[in-house]
Scaffold this motif. Structure first.
Motif, short mmCIF file in Angstrom:
data_model
loop_
_atom_site.label_atom_id
_atom_site.label_comp_id
_atom_site.label_asym_id
_atom_site.label_seq_id
_atom_site.Cartn_x
_atom_site.Cartn_y
_atom_site.Cartn_z
N GLY A 199 9.90 39.74 24.91
CA GLY A 199 10.09 39.39 26.39
C GLY A 199 8.12 38.50 26.78
N ALA A 200 7.58 38.44 25.58
CA ALA A 200 5.67 38.13 25.80
C ALA A 200 5.75 36.87 25.63
N ASN A 201 4.80 36.38 26.53
CA ASN A 201 4.54 34.86 26.69
C ASN A 201 3.57 34.20 25.37
N LEU A 202 3.67 33.61 24.42
CA LEU A 202 2.78 33.53 23.34
C LEU A 202 2.62 32.07 23.34
N ARG A 203 3.52 31.33 24.22
CA ARG A 203 3.23 29.82 24.13
C ARG A 203 1.83 29.35 22.83
N GLY A 204 1.65 28.38 22.94
CA GLY A 204 0.27 27.65 21.55
C GLY A 204 -0.64 28.70 22.14
N ALA A 205 -0.08 29.99 20.71
CA ALA A 205 -0.99 31.19 20.59
C ALA A 205 -1.01 30.94 19.04
N ARG A 206 -2.18 30.71 19.07
CA ARG A 206 -2.45 30.68 17.53
C ARG A 206 -3.16 31.59 16.36
N LEU A 207 -1.90 31.87 15.70
CA LEU A 207 -2.00 33.04 14.70
C LEU A 207 -2.41 33.00 12.83
N SER A 208 -2.69 31.60 13.22
CA SER A 208 -2.76 31.14 11.91
C SER A 208 -4.39 30.76 11.86
N LEU A 227 2.24 40.14 11.66
CA LEU A 227 3.29 40.54 13.12
C LEU A 227 4.43 41.40 12.20
N ARG A 228 4.09 42.54 10.72
CA ARG A 228 5.07 42.82 10.28
C ARG A 228 5.63 43.89 10.81
N GLU A 229 6.88 43.93 11.01
CA GLU A 229 7.60 44.43 11.85
C GLU A 229 7.79 44.25 13.23
N ALA A 230 6.78 43.74 13.46
CA ALA A 230 6.97 43.09 14.76
C ALA A 230 7.93 43.25 16.36
N ASN A 231 8.47 43.35 16.58
CA ASN A 231 9.42 43.42 18.43
C ASN A 231 9.05 42.15 18.84
N LEU A 232 9.50 41.25 18.07
CA LEU A 232 9.44 39.86 19.08
C LEU A 232 10.73 39.62 19.90
N THR A 233 11.68 40.22 20.27
CA THR A 233 12.73 40.51 21.02
C THR A 233 12.48 38.76 22.42
N LYS A 234 13.23 38.36 21.90
CA LYS A 234 13.35 37.35 23.75
C LYS A 234 10.84 36.82 23.35
N ALA A 235 10.69 37.00 22.68
CA ALA A 235 9.27 36.41 22.57
C ALA A 235 9.53 35.25 23.09
N ASP A 236 8.42 34.26 23.63
CA ASP A 236 8.37 32.95 23.74
C ASP A 236 7.32 32.26 22.34
N ARG A 296 7.14 39.08 8.28
CA ARG A 296 8.14 40.59 7.60
C ARG A 296 9.05 41.82 8.24
N GLY A 297 9.58 41.74 8.83
CA GLY A 297 10.25 42.68 8.73
C GLY A 297 10.57 43.23 10.62
N ALA A 298 9.82 41.50 10.85
CA ALA A 298 10.15 41.95 12.16
C ALA A 298 11.20 41.61 13.65
N ASP A 299 11.26 41.46 14.44
CA ASP A 299 12.80 41.08 15.27
C ASP A 299 12.65 39.75 16.43
N LEU A 300 12.90 39.24 15.85
CA LEU A 300 12.93 38.16 16.13
C LEU A 300 13.82 37.47 17.08
N SER A 301 14.93 38.22 17.87
CA SER A 301 16.25 38.18 17.73
C SER A 301 16.04 37.53 19.23
N GLY A 302 16.83 36.55 19.86
CA GLY A 302 16.38 35.84 21.01
C GLY A 302 15.41 34.94 21.56
N ALA A 303 14.77 35.32 20.08
CA ALA A 303 12.69 34.24 19.77
C ALA A 303 13.47 33.14 20.30
N ASP A 304 11.67 32.47 20.82
CA ASP A 304 12.04 30.37 21.75
C ASP A 304 11.03 30.52 20.17
#
Length: 361
Positions: A269-278, A300-309, A321-329
């Protein structure tokens, strides 16, 4: 002749005013003399071998600070120096301790050091005259800093198990040890955490807008959980370690994560709108003041990003790789070269079809 009584009265009034003004001047001189004597006596008490006498000196300086705003900058400097001189970090570095003692009350800050911090917490910072509290290289384990410590210098300080929940805007905590410390609900806007250790620290509800975490160690830190969300908008993470950190629901809008490891972090559920990771965005070199290697992307390997924005986030080349992006935007996110092998994408939005083949669902 008729004007003489009026002239006499005027002369008498002028003489009275001059006399009153002279009395006021003498009273101010006497008052300053008394404050000077009180100040000198308090300073002498600080050097006593008796803890009771030293405490008396500390609280005497507090009373002087309340009575004389002009003396506050000097008193802040004196009390800061007292902490540095009486609770220095050993030459060999931070003491090895059983950090479990920090959580079970078997360790506490020295009474005189805590008294100084309490006095500084109770002052009016607008009367500091540009002086900042400086407790650098000081042993402050289990200490409580509850008041205004804006622009405080806490570099190389031992703050393990300490509780910092006051105003610490623009504070410098570089190379400090904050393992197990509580910074929940503290105002750390634009604070500086270069090479700072924050393992297992608690930052729930803290305000860290624009804070800089260069080389910081936040492994297993409890950064955000529940409400209110920790505010890390526009924060900069460079060469930082956030493995297994909990950032559940954190506000990370426009945050920067370069050469930063978020492996197995909880970003539900974290809000990462416009975040820069590259590191592909070369404009970041100016913002971070460093030349970036082409592969200095966040992980973000194996990170839990469920419902993250993650709308409009820059994820080019990022390891998911291996991250959980379930319901992420992911709508509007830049995903060129992102590694998604084994990622869970159930219910994800904005993931191009060309990348779905990499994932497991």
């Amino acid at each position: 002749m008729a004007a003489l009584p009026g002239l006499t009265a005027l002369v008498a009034l002028l003489f009275t005013w001059m006399s009153v003004d002279q009395v006021r001047t003498e009273l101010r001189i006497a008052e300053q003399g008394q404050i000077t004597n009180r100040f000198n006596a308090a300073i002498q008490n600080l050097g006593s071998q008796s803890i009771d006498v030293r405490l008396g000196g500390i609280y005497a300086l507090q009373r002087i600070m309340r009575d004389s705003a002009r003396d506050q900058p000097a008193i802040v400097s004196v009390l800061s120096a007292y902490v540095r001189q009486n609770a220095p970090i050993p030459a060999k570095g931070f003491d090895k301790i059983n950090e479990n003692d920090l959580f079970w009350g078997r360790a506490r800050a020295r009474s005189d050091i805590q008294a100084v911090l309490t006095v500084l917490s109770d002052r009016s910072p607008e009367q500091d005259g540009g002086v900042s509290p400086d407790m650098s290289n000081s042993e402050l384990r289990k200490a409580v800093l509850s008041g205004p410590f804006r622009r405080a210098i806490l570099t190389d300080a031992d703050l393990r198990g300490a509780h910092l929940f006051g105003d610490l805007r623009n504070a410098d905590l570089s190379k400090a040890n904050l393992n197990g410390a509580g910074l929940d609900k503290a105002n750390l806007t634009r604070a500086w955490f270069q090479d700072t250790s924050l393992q297992r620290a608690v930052l729930w509800g803290a305000k860290l807008t624009g804070a800089t975490f260069t080389g910081a160690d936040l492994r297993e830190a409890q950064v955000s959980e529940g409400s209110p969300a920790t505010d890390l908008s526009r924060a900069k993470f460079f060469d930082a370690d956030l493995r297994n950190a909990v950032l559940d629901g954190a506000n990370l809008v426009d945050a920067i994560f370069i050469k930063t490891d978020l492996g197995r972090a909880d970003l539900t559920g974290a809000n990462l709108r416009g975040a820069r990771l590259s590191a592909a965005d070369k404009r970041l070199e100016v913002e971070l003041g460093s030349v970036l290697e082409s592969n200095a992307h966040a992980s973000l390997r194996e990170a839990n990003l469920t419902k993250a924005d993650l709308t409009d986030a820059d994820l080019r080349g990022v390891d998911l790789r291996g991250a959980d992006l379930s319901g992420a935007d992911l709508r509007g996110a830049k995903l060129g070269g992102a590694k998604l092998a084994g990622a869970t994408t159930t219910g994800v939005r904005g993931l191009p079809r060309s990348l779905r083949s990499q994932t497991q669902s």
